[in-house]
Design a protein around this motif. Structure first.
Motif, PDB file in Angstrom:
ATOM      1  N   VAL A 432       0.838  -1.301   0.199  1.00  0.00           N
ATOM      2  CA  VAL A 432       0.138   0.051  -0.146  1.00  0.00           C
ATOM      3  C   VAL A 432       1.092   1.263   0.372  1.00  0.00           C
ATOM      4  O   VAL A 432       0.610   2.504  -0.595  1.00  0.00           O
ATOM      5  N   THR A 433       1.938   1.056   0.676  1.00  0.00           N
ATOM      6  CA  THR A 433       2.943   2.540   0.659  1.00  0.00           C
ATOM      7  C   THR A 433       3.709   2.737  -0.429  1.00  0.00           C
ATOM      8  O   THR A 433       3.522   4.047  -0.929  1.00  0.00           O
ATOM      9  N   VAL A 601     -14.437  -2.669   9.901  1.00  0.00           N
ATOM     10  CA  VAL A 601     -13.241  -2.818   9.158  1.00  0.00           C
ATOM     11  C   VAL A 601     -11.951  -2.340   9.888  1.00  0.00           C
ATOM     12  O   VAL A 601     -10.924  -2.999  10.083  1.00  0.00           O
ATOM     13  N   ARG A 602     -12.141  -1.125  10.779  1.00  0.00           N
ATOM     14  CA  ARG A 602     -11.196  -0.429  11.255  1.00  0.00           C
ATOM     15  C   ARG A 602     -10.772  -1.069  12.497  1.00  0.00           C
ATOM     16  O   ARG A 602      -9.526  -1.504  12.952  1.00  0.00           O
ATOM     17  N   GLY A 603     -11.776  -1.825  13.187  1.00  0.00           N
ATOM     18  CA  GLY A 603     -11.440  -2.675  14.359  1.00  0.00           C
ATOM     19  C   GLY A 603     -10.730  -3.912  14.072  1.00  0.00           C
ATOM     20  O   GLY A 603     -10.107  -4.305  14.837  1.00  0.00           O
ATOM     21  N   VAL A 604     -11.007  -4.763  13.054  1.00  0.00           N
ATOM     22  CA  VAL A 604     -10.368  -5.616  12.544  1.00  0.00           C
ATOM     23  C   VAL A 604      -8.833  -5.367  12.173  1.00  0.00           C
ATOM     24  O   VAL A 604      -7.854  -6.142  12.758  1.00  0.00           O
ATOM     25  N   ILE A 605      -8.615  -4.330  11.571  1.00  0.00           N
ATOM     26  CA  ILE A 605      -7.203  -3.896  11.176  1.00  0.00           C
ATOM     27  C   ILE A 605      -6.427  -3.571  12.723  1.00  0.00           C
ATOM     28  O   ILE A 605      -5.519  -4.112  12.719  1.00  0.00           O
ATOM     29  N   VAL A 615      -1.593  -7.048   7.740  1.00  0.00           N
ATOM     30  CA  VAL A 615      -3.010  -6.726   7.271  1.00  0.00           C
ATOM     31  C   VAL A 615      -2.725  -6.706   5.617  1.00  0.00           C
ATOM     32  O   VAL A 615      -2.402  -5.887   5.220  1.00  0.00           O
ATOM     33  N   ILE A 616      -3.656  -7.751   4.935  1.00  0.00           N
ATOM     34  CA  ILE A 616      -3.548  -7.729   3.563  1.00  0.00           C
ATOM     35  C   ILE A 616      -5.005  -7.826   3.175  1.00  0.00           C
ATOM     36  O   ILE A 616      -5.906  -8.625   3.903  1.00  0.00           O
ATOM     37  N   ALA A 617      -5.378  -6.893   2.338  1.00  0.00           N
ATOM     38  CA  ALA A 617      -6.791  -6.750   2.026  1.00  0.00           C
ATOM     39  C   ALA A 617      -7.206  -7.404   0.792  1.00  0.00           C
ATOM     40  O   ALA A 617      -6.140  -7.092  -0.067  1.00  0.00           O
ATOM     41  N   GLU A 627      -7.577   3.957  -0.747  1.00  0.00           N
ATOM     42  CA  GLU A 627      -7.219   5.086   0.002  1.00  0.00           C
ATOM     43  C   GLU A 627      -7.855   4.966   1.571  1.00  0.00           C
ATOM     44  O   GLU A 627      -7.223   5.304   2.653  1.00  0.00           O
ATOM     45  N   LEU A 628      -9.083   4.444   1.760  1.00  0.00           N
ATOM     46  CA  LEU A 628      -9.624   4.275   2.915  1.00  0.00           C
ATOM     47  C   LEU A 628      -8.930   3.239   3.828  1.00  0.00           C
ATOM     48  O   LEU A 628      -8.821   3.229   5.274  1.00  0.00           O
ATOM     49  N   LEU A 629      -8.771   2.069   3.096  1.00  0.00           N
ATOM     50  CA  LEU A 629      -8.002   1.128   3.715  1.00  0.00           C
ATOM     51  C   LEU A 629      -6.518   1.523   4.153  1.00  0.00           C
ATOM     52  O   LEU A 629      -6.069   0.960   5.319  1.00  0.00           O
ATOM     53  N   ALA A 630      -6.056   2.353   3.348  1.00  0.00           N
ATOM     54  CA  ALA A 630      -4.566   2.730   3.701  1.00  0.00           C
ATOM     55  C   ALA A 630      -4.694   3.604   5.081  1.00  0.00           C
ATOM     56  O   ALA A 630      -3.850   3.726   5.984  1.00  0.00           O
TER      57      ALA A 630
END
Length: 658
Positions: A432-433, A601-605, A615-617, A627-630
Motif C-alpha cells: 500500500v505504501t 473494518v477499522r476494528g479488525v485492522i 494486514v492484507i486486503a 485510500e480508506l484501507l490505507a
C-alpha cells in the motif's frame, strides 16, 4: 461440366449509385455477387444471399448508408461475418457511426480498383477467422444455374432443380419458358449486357413456385460460361424476423417469454434454464446520483450480462432485473451464472461516479409441462431465496440442480488432472505504501475443454464430491512449487502464498510431507506463505495450531485467509501462530459503505496490528477503497484495482513495467 456446387464465395453489395460497377469489379476477381441498389429489405436480402461479407457503399448517400449498416450490422455480429463500408473522403468523421452499427472494415474514396479488391479480400479473411463456415440464415444449398454459351448446355444446382421440379440438366428453352413473357424482355436485355467488358448484371422477375426472384448473372469470357445465383424475394421465409426473434435483446421482455414458450413447446424436450438477475444496491445509487447515472449503469450491466452469457438470450425485464435464457442445464448454466456474478461484482464507472453493485441470481430448469410463466415463477422464487440469504449469490429452484452440476464435474475431474487441464495463475500482492508488487497468491483454474474456465470454488467442490480433495491439493501444490522454483530473476524477490485445505490439515504427518515437497522443488522456505481458509479450521483448532506451529518453526510464514466470514475469528487470532491476516473481500469493500461498516473494518485492522500481524486486503477494486484501507492501517492489498490473476509471463512483464 464442372459441378456448379463449387461456386465462388458470395458477397452482398449495396450501392446506391455504383451498384453495377462494384458488382462487375468484384465478379472479375472471382466473387459471386449479389448486388442491390435500394436499402429496402437489405437485411433480409443479405441473409438469404448466404454471403458472409456485406459491402455498403455510402458514397454520396451517407444517411442511407448509415441506415443500411444499422440494419445489417446485427446479422454480421451474430454470424461472425464482415461489413466493408465505403465512404466519401469528406465523410470520414462518420466512420465511428458505421463502426457502432457493426462495420468491421472501411475504405474512403478516392480509391483504386486494386485497393477495393484488397479491402474485400481482407474482409473475407476476417469473416473466415470469425465464423469459419458461414452460419447465415440462407439455404445451405445454393439456388442457381450455369450456361455454357458455346455448347448451349445448362446445369442447375440440385436445390434449384428440386424447387422447379425439373432435371438438373434441362434444355435452356425449358427454363426460359418458365419466365412470364412480360419479364422475358428484361431477361434478354440483361443477357445482352453481359460481355467481356461488362461481366455482371441482374434482373428481377416472378417465377411460378418461387414468387419474386432476382437472377444475378456473371459472365466469364475465358470459359464462355454464364453463372447465375438466384435470390428469392417473395416466397422465402423472413430470415430477418427469425434473427430478431433469436436475438431479442434488452427491449422486448414479452418477446422473450414468447421465445421461451416456443422452446418449451418443442417435442424433443431439450433442456432449458431461466436465470433471473437482480442488481444489488441499485436503488440507493440511483437515488444518490440521479437517473442519468442509473441509466448508464443499467446499460453497462446489461452489456456485461450479454457478454458473460455467451450468446444466450438476454433481456432487461424492467427496473434493475434481467433475464437470461439458456438452452442447456447443469454445469454450463452454473458456470454462466458464476461468470455473470463475477462481471457484475466488478466496479462500474460512469462519469465521475464509481459504483460497486453485485447481484443476486435465481435459476430454474425446465420441468415437464412447463410454460414460460411457470418456469419464470420458479426462477423468481429462487431469486427471492438468494435475496433473503446473507451470503448466497446464486440460488437454484431445483435443489438438485447445483448438486447435479458438481456431480457432473466430479466424474471428469480425475481425467482432468491426468490430462493437465488444471492450471495455475498468480495474483499480485501490492504494498500500500510503495505500490510495489511484493508477493503473489497462487490460484487454481480448470481449463475445461468445453465449459471454459472453472474457478477454484467449484473445482474443490467437485473434488470433495469425487473424493479427490487430497489428490487435487497435492497436484496443485506440486505444480505451484515447481513453477515458482523456475521463476526468472525478475520474480525471485517475491513471496509466494499457497493455500492449504481442511483435508490437508487433518492428514496425519502432513507437515513433514509438505516440507519435503517444498525442499524437493527447490523453492526457498523463507519466501513461502501457507494460507488457511478460516472456514477450514473449525473442525479441530488444536490440530491446526500444532500443524501451523511446525510449518512456522521450519521457516514458512502463515496467513489466515478470508478473515471475517466465519464465526470463530477471535478464537483463531488467539490460538493460531500467524504472520498475516487477510481481510475477506466483502469486508474490505464494505469500507466505502456506512459509518458502521467502516468502524468494523477499522476494528479488525487495529486488532490485527496490535497482535503484530501484517494486514492484507483482498478484492480491492477501486481507488476509494484503497485510500480508506490505507488510512486505517492496511499494509498490503490484492484485487482487480492492480491486477487480476495472471500467468508467469504477464507477471514478469508487470514487474518490468514497475
Amino acid at each position: 461440366m464442372t459441378d456448379i456446387a463449387t461456386h465462388p464465395p458470395p458477397v452482398f453489395i449495396l450501392s446506391f449509385r455504383q451498384r453495377d460497377e462494384l458488382a462487375e469489379l468484384a465478379a472479375s476477381a472471382g466473387w459471386q455477387v449479389v448486388a442491390a441498389r435500394r436499402a429496402a429489405g437489405a437485411e433480409r436480402r443479405f441473409l438469404t444471399s448466404g454471403a458472409a461479407i456485406a459491402v455498403i457503399d455510402a458514397r454520396g448517400a451517407l444517411a442511407e448508408g448509415r441506415a443500411a449498416a444499422a440494419a445489417i450490422g446485427g446479422a454480421i455480429a451474430a454470424n461472425g461475418g464482415a461489413l466493408l463500408a465505403l465512404v466519401s473522403r469528406g465523410d470520414t468523421t462518420a466512420i465511428a457511426d458505421f463502426y457502432d452499427a457493426g462495420a468491421t472494415h472501411f475504405l474512403a474514396s478516392p480509391f483504386t480498383e486494386a485497393e477495393f479488391l484488397q479491402a474485400l479480400r481482407y474482409a473475407g479473411r476476417h469473416a473466415e477467422r470469425m465464423a469459419g463456415d458461414w452460419r447465415g440464415s440462407g439455404s445451405t444449398e445454393p439456388l442457381g444455374w450455369r450456361l455454357d454459351v458455346h455448347s448451349r448446355s445448362l446445369l442447375l444446382t440440385p436445390a434449384f432443380a428440386r424447387l422447379l421440379g425439373v432435371d438438373e440438366q434441362p434444355r435452356p428453352i425449358a427454363l426460359w419458358r418458365r419466365i412470364d413473357p412480360a419479364d422475358r424482355r428484361a431477361g434478354m436485355a440483361a443477357l445482352r449486357r453481359l460481355s467481356a467488358a461488362h461481366g455482371a448484371t441482374a434482373f428481377a422477375h416472378d417465377l411460378p413456385g418461387l414468387g419474386r426472384i432476382v437472377q444475378h448473372l456473371q459472365y466469364d469470357a475465358k470459359t464462355g460460361r454464364i453463372d447465375a445465383l438466384v435470390e428469392t424475394m417473395g416466397s422465402a421465409p423472413e430470415p430477418a424476423s427469425v434473427l430478431r426473434d433469436a436475438l431479442i435483446g434488452s427491449q422486448d421482455a414479452a418477446g422473450a417469454r414468447r421465445w421461451i414458450d416456443r422452446r418449451l413447446a418443442d417435442a424433443d424436450g431439450r433442456p432449458l434454464s431461466a436465470m433471473l438477475i437482480a442488481l444489488n444496491r441499485f436503488d440507493i445509487i440511483n437515488t444518490a446520483y440521479g437517473r442519468a447515472v442509473g441509466d448508464d449503469l443499467l446499460r453497462a450491466a446489461f452489456k456485461r450480462i450479454e457478454e458473460a452469457a455467451g450468446g444466450a438470450l438476454a433481456v432487461r425485464l424492467g427496473g434493475s432485473e434481467f433475464l437470461v435464457a439458456i438452452e442447456d442445464s447443469g454445469v454450463r448454466v452454473a458456470l454462466v451464472a458464476e461468470r455473470i456474478a463475477g462481471e457484475l461484482a466488478r466496479p462500474f464507472v460512469t462519469g465521475e461516479t464509481i459504483a460497486v453493485l453485485g447481484c443476486r441470481i435465481g435459476i430454474a430448469g425446465r420441468e415437464p409441462g412447463d410454460t414460460a410463466v411457470s418456469l419464470l415463477r420458479r426462477a423468481s422464487e429462487a431469486l427471492a431465496d438468494a435475496r433473503a440469504s446473507d451470503s448466497a449469490t446464486v440460488r437454484t429452484a431445483d435443489a438438485g440442480g447445483e448438486e447435479a452440476s458438481i456431480d457432473a464435474l466430479a466424474v471428469e475431474l480425475h481425467h482432468a488432472i491426468e490430462r493437465g487441464e488444471i492450471d495455475i495463475l498468480f495474483q499480485p500482492q501490492v504494498s500500500v505504501t510503495t505500490g510495489a508488487i511484493v508477493g503473489v497468491e497462487a490460484l487454481a483454474r480448470w481449463d475445461h475443454p468445453t465449459l471454459g474456465t472453472i474457478g477454484a470454488d467449484m473445482l474443490f467442490a467437485a473434488a470433495a464430491r469425487a473424493d479427490l480433495e487430497i489428490g487435487l491439493s497435492d497436484h496443485i501444490q506440486r505444480i505451484v512449487l515447481e513453477r515458482a522454483a523456475a521463476w526468472p530473476a525478475a520474480l525471485r524477490s517475491l513471496r509466494l502464498a499457497l493455500n492449504l485445505t481442511a483435508a490437508d490439515i487433518a492428514r496425519p504427518g502432513f507437515a513433514d510431507l509438505f516440507l519435503d515437497r517444498v525442499d524437493s522443488s527447490g523453492f526457498p522456505r523463507g519466501r513461502l506463505t501457507v494460507e488457511i481458509v478460516e472456514g477450514g479450521l473449525i473442525e479441530d483448532l488444536g490440530i491446526a495450531a500444532g500443524l501451523l506451529a511446525t510449518l512456522r518453526g521450519a521457516g514458512l510464514r502463515v496467513a489466515i485467509d478470508d478473515f471475517g466470514t466465519g464465526y470463530s475469528s477471535l478464537a483463531y487470532l488467539k490460538s493460531l501462530p500467524l504472520d498475516y491476516l487477510k481481510i475477506d473481500k466483502k469486508l474490505a469493500q464494505d469500507i466505502t459503505g456506512t459509518t458502521r461498516d467502516r468502524v468494523v473494518v477499522r476494528g479488525v485492522i487495529d486488532m490485527a496490528r496490535s497482535l503484530g500481524l501484517v494486514v492484507i486486503a483482498e478484492g480491492v477494486e477501486t481507488q476509494e477503497q484503497l485510500e480508506l484501507l490505507a488510512k486505517e492501517g492496511c499494509q498490503i492489498y490484492q484485487g482487480f484495482l492492480r491486477s487480476e490473476p495472471v500467468s508467469v509471463e504477464s507477471l514478469v512483464a508487470m514487474m518490468g513495467a514497475s
